[in-house]
Design a protein around this motif. Sequence first.
Motif, PDB file in Angstrom:
ATOM      1  N   ASP A  27       0.836  -1.210   0.000  1.00 63.35           N
ATOM      2  CA  ASP A  27       0.000   0.000   0.000  1.00 63.35           C
ATOM      3  C   ASP A  27       0.869   1.258   0.000  1.00 63.35           C
ATOM      4  OD1 ASP A  27      -2.296  -1.503   0.006  1.00 63.35           O
ATOM      5  OD2 ASP A  27      -2.610  -1.373   2.171  1.00 63.35           O
ATOM      6  N   GLU A  78      -5.259  -1.616 -11.675  1.00 61.40           N
ATOM      7  CA  GLU A  78      -6.127  -1.480 -10.500  1.00 61.40           C
ATOM      8  C   GLU A  78      -7.161  -0.385 -10.712  1.00 61.40           C
ATOM      9  OE1 GLU A  78      -7.868   0.126  -7.084  1.00 61.40           O
ATOM     10  OE2 GLU A  78      -6.208   1.214  -8.052  1.00 61.40           O
ATOM     11  N   ILE A  79      -6.720   0.728 -11.280  1.00 64.61           N
ATOM     12  CA  ILE A  79      -7.631   1.849 -11.537  1.00 64.61           C
ATOM     13  C   ILE A  79      -8.752   1.416 -12.483  1.00 64.61           C
ATOM     14  CG2 ILE A  79      -7.793   4.125 -12.649  1.00 64.61           C
ATOM     15  CD1 ILE A  79      -4.821   4.525 -11.754  1.00 64.61           C
ATOM     16  N   THR A  80      -8.368   0.740 -13.548  1.00 69.21           N
ATOM     17  CA  THR A  80      -9.344   0.336 -14.558  1.00 69.21           C
ATOM     18  C   THR A  80     -10.311  -0.708 -14.020  1.00 69.21           C
ATOM     19  OG1 THR A  80      -7.635   0.759 -16.230  1.00 69.21           O
ATOM     20  CG2 THR A  80      -9.608  -0.407 -16.953  1.00 69.21           C
ATOM     21  N   HIS A  81      -9.801  -1.687 -13.286  1.00 67.23           N
ATOM     22  CA  HIS A  81     -10.661  -2.708 -12.683  1.00 67.23           C
ATOM     23  C   HIS A  81     -11.668  -2.069 -11.716  1.00 67.23           C
ATOM     24  CE1 HIS A  81      -9.782  -6.719 -13.982  1.00 67.23           C
ATOM     25  NE2 HIS A  81      -8.475  -6.571 -13.824  1.00 67.23           N
ATOM     26  N   ASP A  82     -11.182  -1.145 -10.911  1.00 67.27           N
ATOM     27  CA  ASP A  82     -12.051  -0.502  -9.928  1.00 67.27           C
ATOM     28  C   ASP A  82     -13.201   0.236 -10.618  1.00 67.27           C
ATOM     29  OD1 ASP A  82     -12.982   0.453  -7.440  1.00 67.27           O
ATOM     30  OD2 ASP A  82     -11.766   2.268  -7.607  1.00 67.27           O
ATOM     31  N   TYR A  83     -12.874   0.970 -11.679  1.00 66.98           N
ATOM     32  CA  TYR A  83     -13.921   1.686 -12.418  1.00 66.98           C
ATOM     33  C   TYR A  83     -14.932   0.717 -13.018  1.00 66.98           C
ATOM     34  CZ  TYR A  83     -16.188   4.277 -16.170  1.00 66.98           C
ATOM     35  OH  TYR A  83     -17.126   4.819 -17.002  1.00 66.98           O
ATOM     36  N   GLN A  85     -15.739  -2.296 -12.085  1.00 68.61           N
ATOM     37  CA  GLN A  85     -16.558  -2.916 -11.047  1.00 68.61           C
ATOM     38  C   GLN A  85     -17.629  -1.952 -10.536  1.00 68.61           C
ATOM     39  OE1 GLN A  85     -13.570  -4.154  -8.265  1.00 68.61           O
ATOM     40  NE2 GLN A  85     -13.001  -5.980  -9.454  1.00 68.61           N
ATOM     41  N   ARG A  86     -17.276  -0.697 -10.397  1.00 70.43           N
ATOM     42  CA  ARG A  86     -18.261   0.293  -9.951  1.00 70.43           C
ATOM     43  C   ARG A  86     -19.375   0.457 -10.990  1.00 70.43           C
ATOM     44  NH1 ARG A  86     -15.298   5.200  -6.671  1.00 70.43           N
ATOM     45  NH2 ARG A  86     -13.527   4.011  -5.852  1.00 70.43           N
ATOM     46  N   TYR A 112     -16.442   8.834  -9.909  1.00 71.07           N
ATOM     47  CA  TYR A 112     -15.135   8.180  -9.972  1.00 71.07           C
ATOM     48  C   TYR A 112     -14.057   9.169 -10.396  1.00 71.07           C
ATOM     49  CZ  TYR A 112     -11.609   4.670 -10.947  1.00 71.07           C
ATOM     50  OH  TYR A 112     -10.454   3.926 -10.935  1.00 71.07           O
ATOM     51  N   ARG A 116     -11.319   9.682  -7.618  1.00 73.41           N
ATOM     52  CA  ARG A 116     -10.000   9.138  -7.942  1.00 73.41           C
ATOM     53  C   ARG A 116      -9.383   9.971  -9.076  1.00 73.41           C
ATOM     54  NH1 ARG A 116      -9.038   2.826  -7.476  1.00 73.41           N
ATOM     55  NH2 ARG A 116      -7.035   3.776  -6.934  1.00 73.41           N
ATOM     56  N   GLU A 119      -5.574   9.289  -9.850  1.00 74.02           N
ATOM     57  CA  GLU A 119      -5.407   8.011 -10.547  1.00 74.02           C
ATOM     58  C   GLU A 119      -5.943   8.079 -11.976  1.00 74.02           C
ATOM     59  OE1 GLU A 119      -6.695   8.509  -7.593  1.00 74.02           O
ATOM     60  OE2 GLU A 119      -6.191   6.924  -6.154  1.00 74.02           O
TER      61      GLU A 119
END
Length: 212
Positions: A27, A78-83, A85-86, A112, A116, A119
């Motif tokens: 982290d 990680e940024i793309t996956h998070d978006y 999923q949201r 988003y 973020r 990011e």
Amino acid sequence: MGHADAMGTAPAEGAGAPAVPRGGGLDAITAAAREIFAERGYHGTSIRDIAKRAGLSLSALYYWHPSKQHLLAALVEEITHDYFQRCDRALHEAGEDPADRLRALVRVTVEYRVGRRIESNIATLEWRNLEPENRDRLAGLRRSATQLWADLIADGVRRGEFHCPHPDDARRAIVAACNAIAQWYEPGGDISLPELAERYTQIALRIVDHRE
């Protein structure tokens, strides 16, 4: 053997390899990379800069990421996956009505890009610095997100709720407008986040020519 970018040398494997870092090492590295990439850009950042900002040794950083390129790719992924999923969650909650689904997708994208912002800008500005292998792999995630918008607008046109004659152009206009928010919006300014999201949902509905 681990890899290193031009700014540092990865430790060899075997007896001299670092022990597994404990605590929040990963982290701390991610946070440090995010901050310094935003401040200096990818090419202005060294692997040593990131380790120093994270408060870790180079060997500890290399345990998680064998190179600066690997770290950038992991951050963008990680940024793309998070978006993505949201977006999935927002569309699931919105139901089947195309207008409601468009409102939900615009709202989650605006939120988003504000929540973020750093990011989002890194993913946009540093995309060109991904090596071809990483860019090709992550491009699939981007295409999946694009397809969400394309399918939603196509469904609205098919149902007679959206009357835009050029659905692909409508999609590009909406996505570009939402994505640009990360570059100019300042939290605490004249426009609150709920107001901003509402404005952009109305703009999107006008672009697709939704008629109540």
